[in-house]
Design a protein around this motif. Structure first.
Motif, PDB file in Angstrom:
ATOM      1  N   THR B  12       0.831  -1.211   0.000  1.00  0.00           N
ATOM      2  CA  THR B  12       0.000   0.000   0.000  1.00  0.00           C
ATOM      3  C   THR B  12       0.862   1.256   0.000  1.00  0.00           C
ATOM      4  N   LEU B  42      -2.981  -3.434  -4.813  1.00  0.00           N
ATOM      5  CA  LEU B  42      -3.906  -4.239  -4.010  1.00  0.00           C
ATOM      6  C   LEU B  42      -3.286  -4.615  -2.669  1.00  0.00           C
ATOM      7  N   GLY B  43      -2.491  -3.700  -2.133  1.00  0.00           N
ATOM      8  CA  GLY B  43      -1.998  -3.875  -0.767  1.00  0.00           C
ATOM      9  C   GLY B  43      -3.090  -3.505   0.223  1.00  0.00           C
ATOM     10  N   VAL B  44      -3.169  -4.260   1.311  1.00  0.00           N
ATOM     11  CA  VAL B  44      -4.126  -3.941   2.379  1.00  0.00           C
ATOM     12  C   VAL B  44      -3.391  -3.994   3.717  1.00  0.00           C
ATOM     13  N   ARG B  45      -3.505  -2.914   4.453  1.00  0.00           N
ATOM     14  CA  ARG B  45      -2.791  -2.802   5.731  1.00  0.00           C
ATOM     15  C   ARG B  45      -3.182  -3.917   6.694  1.00  0.00           C
ATOM     16  N   GLN B  47      -2.637  -7.094   6.687  1.00  0.00           N
ATOM     17  CA  GLN B  47      -2.998  -8.442   6.246  1.00  0.00           C
ATOM     18  C   GLN B  47      -1.821  -9.413   6.250  1.00  0.00           C
TER      19      GLN B  47
END
Lengths: 205, 205
Positions: B12, B42-45, B47
């Motif tokens: 992200t 498509l990074g999600v903090r 995860q």
């Protein structure tokens, strides 16, 4: 605040040499102003309102579930108004409005929601269809008490936006146009109200 | 080429004042070099590999299905190695490896795949667990003939990365660190090979 920007290639920032688009430039401005915002850019090139209706909720939940500081910004419509070789639009008026209403109704149950209207793309017939759809989206948002920012008229009036969409790939601006769109959202009172509630960035020691 | 960068907060770009992260900076470098790349971040903090295993395929298909020019870049592992209050890691070693193998096996059936190893975060115990996981991921990728770029050692050796993760939020760098990581990937032969196959940007008239 963790912000999901959901939409099409204009949200992705297609054509922007910095790969930020307006969403990235906007969030970068807020971060420079000391506001702790996280950007999730969920724009996908070529998608219509119906395409977005199928994916937005799952993708947003993966990013915002269990949090109290989420927000959703929607922006689409240009691809709905593209015509097929047979002269019809890719999405019928009724389907565009149904998809948009469905997304807005679901979204506002869980998150604060803003909608940014579709921009002009520099092709006369296409642009007037976008304008009509944008106006209808604005009325729908007014009925639902969701803030809506029209971008069609302001961007048609900006020489840089018009020049960049004409000389880029014929539909998308490069960085200057996206910077103008970012500035429009930045100065929008509904957006400023959100940003007023954002916690400050921790200042590095 | 349309590129899905799949991962966690480091993908992200958490903490980056420009909201580009390393993926955005990397793609911006390639665009400045005349290569027509589209970035889907498509990074999600927060995860872990297991969280990512549940969502990556649906999200990637929404962006790349029906296209011949897609590519997938994976990078995760730091959150797997975080410890719970009871002293266990958030994800067991076996689950990390199973999730990673599952993602890689599915991904390579459809798209070219690269994997970027997890970076150091400046906390000694956590860092050594990340190092061990990165080494295991490297072995797995070697077995599967998927190019893997270790980042742990190069970044531990960079004073700017180390200074920024220490003085930011205690885990993430700001723009300078992400620029260093972007440069590592930019100069990686496996990445350069991909970029050699990318069509040139249309030059505006």
């Amino acid at each position: 605040m963790r912000l999901c920007f959901i939409g099409d290639s204009y949200v992705t920032g297609t054509g922007d040499q910095t790969c930020q688009g307006w969403a990235g430039r906007l969030c970068a401005m807020e971060r420079r102003g000391g506001r702790d915002v996280t950007l999730y850019n969920l724009g996908v090139r070529g998608q219509t309102s119906c395409d977005i209706a199928r994916r937005w909720l799952t993708e947003t939940r993966s990013r915002l579930d269990g949090r109290h500081d989420g927000g959703v910004v929607l922006s689409f419509g240009v691809n709905d108004c593209t015509t097929t070789p047979r002269g019809q639009t890719r999405v019928t008026w009724a389907d565009s409005m149904n998809a948009t209403r469905g997304i807005l109704e679901q979204a506002r149950q869980t998150w604060p929601v803003l909608m940014v209207g579709p921009p002009p793309v520099g092709h006369e017939d296409h642009d007037w269809r976008i304008r009509a759809l944008s106006d209808a989206m604005a009325r729908l948002c007014a009925d639902m008490k969701i803030p809506f920012l029209p971008t069609w008229e302001p961007l048609r009036a900006r020489p840089l936006w018009c020049a960049e969409i004409a000389r880029g790939d014929g539909f998308h601006p490069t960085g200057g146009g996206y910077a103008e769109l970012a500035r429009l959202v930045h100065d929008w009172p509904a957006w400023r109200k959100w940003m007023g509630a954002v916690s400050p960035l921790r200042v590095p020691s």
